[in-house]
Write a protein that holds these residues in place. Sequence first.
Motif, mmCIF file in Angstrom:
data_model
loop_
_atom_site.group_PDB
_atom_site.id
_atom_site.type_symbol
_atom_site.label_atom_id
_atom_site.label_comp_id
_atom_site.label_asym_id
_atom_site.label_seq_id
_atom_site.Cartn_x
_atom_site.Cartn_y
_atom_site.Cartn_z
ATOM 1 N N ILE A 187 0.718 -1.147 -0.037
ATOM 2 C CA ILE A 187 0.209 -0.266 -0.168
ATOM 3 C C ILE A 187 0.934 1.173 -0.053
ATOM 4 C CG2 ILE A 187 -1.936 1.060 1.394
ATOM 5 C CD1 ILE A 187 -2.593 -1.553 2.501
ATOM 6 N N GLY A 188 0.361 2.375 -0.837
ATOM 7 C CA GLY A 188 1.334 3.333 -1.042
ATOM 8 C C GLY A 188 1.439 4.311 0.366
ATOM 9 N N GLU A 189 0.499 4.033 1.279
ATOM 10 C CA GLU A 189 0.562 4.802 2.537
ATOM 11 C C GLU A 189 1.736 4.175 3.331
ATOM 12 O OE1 GLU A 189 -1.895 5.956 6.442
ATOM 13 O OE2 GLU A 189 -3.143 4.829 4.785
ATOM 14 N N LEU A 190 1.903 2.831 3.253
ATOM 15 C CA LEU A 190 3.146 1.959 3.935
ATOM 16 C C LEU A 190 4.324 2.436 3.355
ATOM 17 C CD1 LEU A 190 2.009 -1.552 4.447
ATOM 18 C CD2 LEU A 190 2.304 0.011 6.226
ATOM 19 N N ARG A 191 4.321 2.584 2.099
ATOM 20 C CA ARG A 191 5.704 2.931 1.409
ATOM 21 C C ARG A 191 6.315 4.210 1.775
ATOM 22 N NH1 ARG A 191 6.962 0.712 -3.807
ATOM 23 N NH2 ARG A 191 5.381 -0.947 -4.384
ATOM 24 N N GLN A 192 5.358 5.114 2.161
ATOM 25 C CA GLN A 192 5.801 6.595 2.579
ATOM 26 C C GLN A 192 6.498 6.452 3.870
ATOM 27 O OE1 GLN A 192 2.176 8.883 2.670
ATOM 28 N NE2 GLN A 192 1.756 8.457 0.676
ATOM 29 N N HIS A 193 6.365 5.488 4.830
ATOM 30 C CA HIS A 193 7.086 5.541 6.298
ATOM 31 C C HIS A 193 8.025 4.329 6.133
ATOM 32 C CE1 HIS A 193 3.997 8.229 7.398
ATOM 33 N NE2 HIS A 193 3.063 7.572 6.781
ATOM 34 N N VAL A 194 8.664 3.686 5.111
ATOM 35 C CA VAL A 194 9.757 2.913 5.269
ATOM 36 C C VAL A 194 10.862 3.561 4.575
ATOM 37 C CG1 VAL A 194 8.326 1.062 5.673
ATOM 38 C CG2 VAL A 194 9.175 1.677 3.088
ATOM 39 N N ASP A 195 12.196 2.819 4.662
ATOM 40 C CA ASP A 195 13.231 3.312 3.861
ATOM 41 C C ASP A 195 13.623 2.918 2.485
ATOM 42 O OD1 ASP A 195 14.554 5.155 5.969
ATOM 43 O OD2 ASP A 195 14.260 3.401 7.177
ATOM 44 N N PHE A 196 13.202 1.597 2.449
ATOM 45 C CA PHE A 196 13.304 0.674 1.326
ATOM 46 C C PHE A 196 12.005 -0.285 1.110
ATOM 47 C CE2 PHE A 196 17.325 1.313 3.029
ATOM 48 C CZ PHE A 196 18.300 1.924 2.341
ATOM 49 N N VAL A 197 11.749 -0.448 -0.216
ATOM 50 C CA VAL A 197 10.748 -1.567 -0.382
ATOM 51 C C VAL A 197 11.395 -2.502 -1.397
ATOM 52 C CG1 VAL A 197 8.542 -2.168 -1.799
ATOM 53 C CG2 VAL A 197 8.816 -0.012 -0.433
ATOM 54 N N ARG A 198 11.707 -3.982 -0.542
ATOM 55 C CA ARG A 198 12.684 -4.737 -1.294
ATOM 56 C C ARG A 198 11.633 -5.912 -1.881
ATOM 57 N NH1 ARG A 198 17.024 -7.261 2.754
ATOM 58 N NH2 ARG A 198 17.763 -4.867 2.110
ATOM 59 N N SER A 199 11.873 -6.121 -3.177
ATOM 60 C CA SER A 199 11.249 -7.366 -3.764
ATOM 61 C C SER A 199 11.823 -8.357 -3.327
ATOM 62 C CB SER A 199 11.189 -7.072 -5.355
ATOM 63 O OG SER A 199 10.707 -5.981 -5.780
ATOM 64 N N VAL A 200 10.913 -9.498 -2.825
ATOM 65 C CA VAL A 200 11.585 -10.732 -2.187
ATOM 66 C C VAL A 200 10.612 -12.014 -3.371
ATOM 67 C CG1 VAL A 200 11.563 -12.207 -0.423
ATOM 68 C CG2 VAL A 200 11.664 -9.961 0.078
ATOM 69 N N THR A 201 11.596 -12.555 -3.815
ATOM 70 C CA THR A 201 11.175 -13.548 -4.589
ATOM 71 C C THR A 201 10.582 -14.926 -3.879
ATOM 72 O OG1 THR A 201 12.646 -13.059 -6.137
ATOM 73 C CG2 THR A 201 11.759 -15.365 -6.435
ATOM 74 N N LEU A 202 9.506 -15.369 -4.050
ATOM 75 C CA LEU A 202 9.196 -16.766 -3.357
ATOM 76 C C LEU A 202 10.105 -18.018 -3.495
ATOM 77 C CD1 LEU A 202 5.110 -16.499 -3.720
ATOM 78 C CD2 LEU A 202 6.727 -15.694 -1.828
ATOM 79 N N PRO A 203 10.523 -18.425 -2.729
ATOM 80 C CA PRO A 203 11.446 -19.743 -2.996
ATOM 81 C C PRO A 203 10.702 -20.813 -3.306
ATOM 82 C CG PRO A 203 11.098 -19.242 -0.516
ATOM 83 C CD PRO A 203 10.448 -18.486 -1.151
#
Length: 200
Positions: free
Chosen positions: A184-200
Amino acid sequence: MKKVAILMDGGYTRVIVRKAGKTYNPDYIERLAQAAVISQGMNAFDAEEVLRVLYYDCPPFNGKVKLPVSGEFKEFKDSGAWLDDLAERNLFAVRRGILKFRGFVPKTVPVAPATLKDADFKPDFEQKGVDMRIGLDIATYGDARTVDRLIVFTADTDCIPAFKHARKCGLQVVLADLPGGSVIGELRQHVDFVRSVTLP
């Protein structure tokens, strides 16, 4: 080298993993946590070392409830031993909330009242206490400064005040972005990085 703690909202990760057709169990949860970590980077400061993985979930509901149409009793019974298994793994700690039974809801809407059967309904459960435990642990890490960075698996905006507190304390907050999930965009505003994590 960045020291990190991983915080995993089990209700959120379980939905994403099962939607992808994968088996959700302690082995998989452990691999998913490992997939979120940068084991090596361009320099020593990019790599991450895991201090602890905190997993938040509720033990299965156990008890008898009355079915909505027939009035017969249905018993829910599950040991939840998989949470004990996970808690015994290296670096893992399990934080348990409570699963509350809220009644039955129709599987499809609209419903045809004249032909209703018990099979037309599914149980409705609600997790209680998970969000608070996540927030308290984030705040504790912020105050204690035992890690440099938090990697958080969640889509819950209730975590935002805890994110703000951790960042004010000098911690970096990383939001894990899973395939099929919705950051959610609102969450993006309050973190330093958004990291894509591939499902193993």
